[in-house]
Design an enzyme around this catalytic site. Structure first.
Site, PDB file in Angstrom:
ATOM      1  N   GLU A  79      33.565  33.541  22.134  1.00 36.98           N
ATOM      2  CA  GLU A  79      34.412  33.449  23.319  1.00 36.98           C
ATOM      3  C   GLU A  79      34.024  34.439  24.415  1.00 36.98           C
ATOM      4  OE1 GLU A  79      38.285  33.849  21.617  1.00 36.98           O
ATOM      5  OE2 GLU A  79      38.454  31.717  21.148  1.00 36.98           O
ATOM      6  N   GLU A 110      29.263  35.635  -0.581  1.00 39.98           N
ATOM      7  CA  GLU A 110      29.722  36.978  -0.231  1.00 39.98           C
ATOM      8  C   GLU A 110      29.355  38.026  -1.277  1.00 39.98           C
ATOM      9  OE1 GLU A 110      34.174  37.701  -1.732  1.00 39.98           O
ATOM     10  OE2 GLU A 110      34.047  36.196  -0.143  1.00 39.98           O
TER      11      GLU A 110
END
Length: 269
Positions: A79, A110
């Site tokens: 953004e 992960e």
């Protein structure tokens, strides 16, 4: 280490609650999040000031995480270009498992302690850059390994997590640790922990972009004009700054491509 993010919910028998009871209790828990983040403002301030010193000299900001935490970092990074007009690559989000993991979980991604730094190497990360590790638990190997290596390589490092005294916060140079308490659904860190992380990310990127000069007054003068709504917003910004007509402002905005350029050129003459 006791993980408050994994502690039992303060509520039980959730399947027996009415819709109103579910919504009311979720909201009651959510109200605790902003207060937990408020307590971390001194730590956020210290990090933002340190990060700004690097970014004003050309350094980049990287976020790294797994699952929800990784997605939140990617959202915040993605953004920045449309909102503040910075180049793609100035703020970068990295997620365990690669871009495919943005939409669909990648099993065990992960758990690799070396892969985080390997993924960052694809972006030629260097000692002028900053790395923020995001992990609700503060125990994610993918993130911990990246932060540890970043420290060794001379980067500025920070963490955003929600368990006090976790391994990640002990490694990072700037630990941001809003303690939001047990989740409404036990262990579902996409809820309060995720909200806290999102609030902190908003604070970090927005304050940095303002300090870097991408906001004038309270307006996004460098925003990308990527749709009609944003063009109209830009035109109205120009009108308020210059007093010219809508038609003139729209013509100048389309000619020069940014609110900042139009206002600066207009004020020159």
């Amino acid at each position: 280490m006791k993980k408050t993010t994994e502690a039992d919910s303060l509520y039980d028998g959730l399947e027996n609650l009415s819709t109103l009871e579910l919504l009311t209790n979720i909201n009651r828990e959510d109200r605790k999040v902003a207060e937990a983040v408020e307590l971390e403002i001194p730590n956020i301030e210290s990090f933002v000031n340190a990060c700004y010193e690097r970014m004003k000299d050309g350094g980049r900001l990287f976020y790294i995480g797994a699952g929800t935490s990784g997605r939140l970092g990617i959202v915040d990074a993605s953004e920045c270009p449309p909102t503040f007009g910075v180049p793609h690559g100035k703020v970068v989000g990295i997620i365990a498992g690669g871009d495919a993991a943005i939409r669909k979980a990648v099993e065990f991604a992960e758990d690799d302690m070396q892969q985080g730094w390997a993924d960052l190497q694809e972006h030629n990360i260097n000692s002028n850059d900053t790395l923020v590790g995001i992990a609700a638990s503060g125990t994610t190997p993918y993130v911990i390994g990246a932060i540890k290596k970043a420290n060794e390589e001379g980067l500025l490092t920070a963490s955003i997590s929600c368990n006090p005294g976790n391994p990640l916060s002990q490694l990072a140079q700037h630990a941001i640790t809003p303690e939001v308490g047990p989740e409404f659904v036990t262990g579902s860190t996409r809820m309060k922990s995720g909200t806290a992380q999102k609030l902190v990310l908003n604070m970090i990127s927005t304050s940095l972009m303002i300090k870097l000069g991408h906001v004038k007054g309270n307006k996004m003068v460098d925003m990308q004009l990527s749709n009609n709504k944003l063009v109209d917003r830009g035109v109205n910004m120009i009108i308020r700054q210059t007093g010219i007509t809508y038609e003139e402002a729209e013509q100048l905005l389309k000619l020069h491509g940014s609110v900042r350029k139009v206002v600066e050129l207009y004020n020159k003459y």
